[in-house]
Design a protein around this motif. Sequence first.
Motif, PDB file in Angstrom:
ATOM      1  N   LYS A 183       0.822  -1.221   0.000  1.00 20.64           N
ATOM      2  CA  LYS A 183       0.000   0.000   0.000  1.00 20.64           C
ATOM      3  C   LYS A 183       0.856   1.271   0.000  1.00 20.64           C
ATOM      4  O   LYS A 183       0.610   2.202  -0.756  1.00 20.64           O
ATOM      5  N   SER A 184       1.860   1.287   0.871  1.00 16.94           N
ATOM      6  CA  SER A 184       2.684   2.498   0.985  1.00 16.94           C
ATOM      7  C   SER A 184       3.576   2.683  -0.239  1.00 16.94           C
ATOM      8  O   SER A 184       3.776   3.803  -0.702  1.00 16.94           O
ATOM      9  N   THR A 185       4.075   1.575  -0.773  1.00 20.07           N
ATOM     10  CA  THR A 185       4.871   1.644  -2.008  1.00 20.07           C
ATOM     11  C   THR A 185       4.020   2.256  -3.126  1.00 20.07           C
ATOM     12  O   THR A 185       4.494   3.088  -3.898  1.00 20.07           O
ATOM     13  N   SER A 203       5.407   7.907   2.562  1.00 19.92           N
ATOM     14  CA  SER A 203       5.049   6.865   3.526  1.00 19.92           C
ATOM     15  C   SER A 203       6.186   5.856   3.597  1.00 19.92           C
ATOM     16  O   SER A 203       6.716   5.441   2.574  1.00 19.92           O
ATOM     17  N   ILE A 204       6.556   5.445   4.826  1.00 17.85           N
ATOM     18  CA  ILE A 204       7.693   4.538   4.950  1.00 17.85           C
ATOM     19  C   ILE A 204       7.297   3.115   4.555  1.00 17.85           C
ATOM     20  O   ILE A 204       6.138   2.725   4.675  1.00 17.85           O
ATOM     21  N   THR A 205       8.277   2.358   4.074  1.00 20.56           N
ATOM     22  CA  THR A 205       8.015   0.989   3.613  1.00 20.56           C
ATOM     23  C   THR A 205       9.111   0.045   4.117  1.00 20.56           C
ATOM     24  O   THR A 205      10.234   0.486   4.372  1.00 20.56           O
ATOM     25  N   THR A 231       4.311  -2.035   8.970  1.00 19.49           N
ATOM     26  CA  THR A 231       5.250  -0.908   8.903  1.00 19.49           C
ATOM     27  C   THR A 231       4.495   0.405   9.124  1.00 19.49           C
ATOM     28  O   THR A 231       4.902   1.235   9.939  1.00 19.49           O
ATOM     29  N   THR A 232       3.411   0.587   8.407  1.00 18.66           N
ATOM     30  CA  THR A 232       2.623   1.821   8.541  1.00 18.66           C
ATOM     31  C   THR A 232       1.772   1.733   9.802  1.00 18.66           C
ATOM     32  O   THR A 232       1.081   0.739  10.026  1.00 18.66           O
ATOM     33  N   ARG A 233       1.837   2.789  10.621  1.00 16.33           N
ATOM     34  CA  ARG A 233       1.048   2.778  11.864  1.00 16.33           C
ATOM     35  C   ARG A 233      -0.009   3.863  11.903  1.00 16.33           C
ATOM     36  O   ARG A 233      -0.845   3.892  12.792  1.00 16.33           O
ATOM     37  N   VAL A 280      -4.957   8.287   0.619  1.00 20.82           N
ATOM     38  CA  VAL A 280      -4.799   8.013   2.049  1.00 20.82           C
ATOM     39  C   VAL A 280      -4.226   6.605   2.221  1.00 20.82           C
ATOM     40  O   VAL A 280      -4.877   5.621   1.874  1.00 20.82           O
ATOM     41  N   ASP A 281      -2.997   6.538   2.717  1.00 21.38           N
ATOM     42  CA  ASP A 281      -2.388   5.236   3.016  1.00 21.38           C
ATOM     43  C   ASP A 281      -2.811   4.845   4.430  1.00 21.38           C
ATOM     44  O   ASP A 281      -2.920   5.700   5.307  1.00 21.38           O
ATOM     45  N   THR A 282      -3.050   3.560   4.642  1.00 18.79           N
ATOM     46  CA  THR A 282      -3.541   3.108   5.957  1.00 18.79           C
ATOM     47  C   THR A 282      -2.686   1.954   6.477  1.00 18.79           C
ATOM     48  O   THR A 282      -2.036   1.256   5.694  1.00 18.79           O
TER      49      THR A 282
HETATM   50 MG   LIG Z   1       2.440   0.623   4.688  1.00 20.02          MG
END
Ligand SMILES: [Mg+2]
Length: 285
Positions: free
Chosen positions: A8-10, A21-23, A29-31, A48-50
């Motif tokens: 998702k973040s990638t 967003s960090i990956t 990884t995503t909080r 919106v990344d979740t």
């Molecule tokens: Mg993520």
Amino acid sequence: MGRPNVGKSTLLNHLLGQKISITSDKPQTTRHRITGIDTRENHQTIFVDTPGIQNTEKKAINRYMNRAATSTLFDVDIIVFIVDRLVWSEEDQLVVKSLAHATCPIILAINKVDRIVEKNKLLPHIQELSRHLRWTNIVPISAKSGHNLEELRQIINKHLPERPHLYDADQITDRSERFMAAEMIREKIMRQLGQELPYKVAVEIESYTQEPEIVRIDALIWVESAGQKKIIIGQSGDRIKKIGIDARHDIEKMTEQKVMLKLWVKVKSSWSDDDRMLKSLGYDE
Ligand SMILES: [Mg+2]
Ligand SMILES: Nc1nc2c(ncn2[C@@H]2O[C@H](COP(=O)(O)OP(=O)(O)OP(=O)(O)O)[C@@H](O)[C@H]2O)c(=O)[nH]1
């Protein structure tokens, strides 16, 4: 939306053309919810990344993360549900269960197709996935290589509601540089440490001072035991030094300035299951 580690973040970063967003290759990884704003001509898309939805970890922080993801369902106009190649797991099913309440269009993105060996299995898999929910579209993508992302963007554009733009055209996120700096430090920890430890780690920015020529940042790395502290510090401080160098490099790129980054490690047992501590670390809606 999607279970942990599906990309998702990638995808957010690739669609924005910038790292917001960090990956990492580790799940969860995503909080937080991370917003990326993409303005092109007359379209403004607020991605919106979740956090990945899951039900194996049950501490206060995991409940916070699941809430941050599921509460997003009702704040958006379009959902992109992401799955990993030909895998369909109980966790994917769990996400689909929460998607059933959504009323907006849901696009199914099959990610990491660059790593599918048996390409002939993709079509039957797509047919199988159609049974789970009524998807508006199904798109095979690679968030890493960029394969089919323009097609995905076109599909999203078609469903965007007509509305005045909410952000200035040059704004890329609604998160502060201070928040992003903490995330960049956490990313290096996620990437450099083994399987277990990253989940016991939180990063708090103690001070963030903008001076004319330099940004000075003091950050605390919270862990849950003295043993974990030892691992983060490493043999004669090697590990924390490497984390600091890598994080500083990213923060300098973001701020386009020289950065002086100081890291300390502190122990607070069970911070990840302590609502008050979580709140003070910014895990708070
Ligand atoms: Mg993520
Ligand atoms: N080969 C390949 N790897 C990918 C692709 N997309 C993501 N990855 C890798 O998959 C791993 C997880 O990616 P993330 O973007 O962190 O996944 P996520 O869904 O945000 O994960 P959580 O934040 O933990 O929920 C990383 O190692 C990525 O490099 C892709 O299209 N192809």
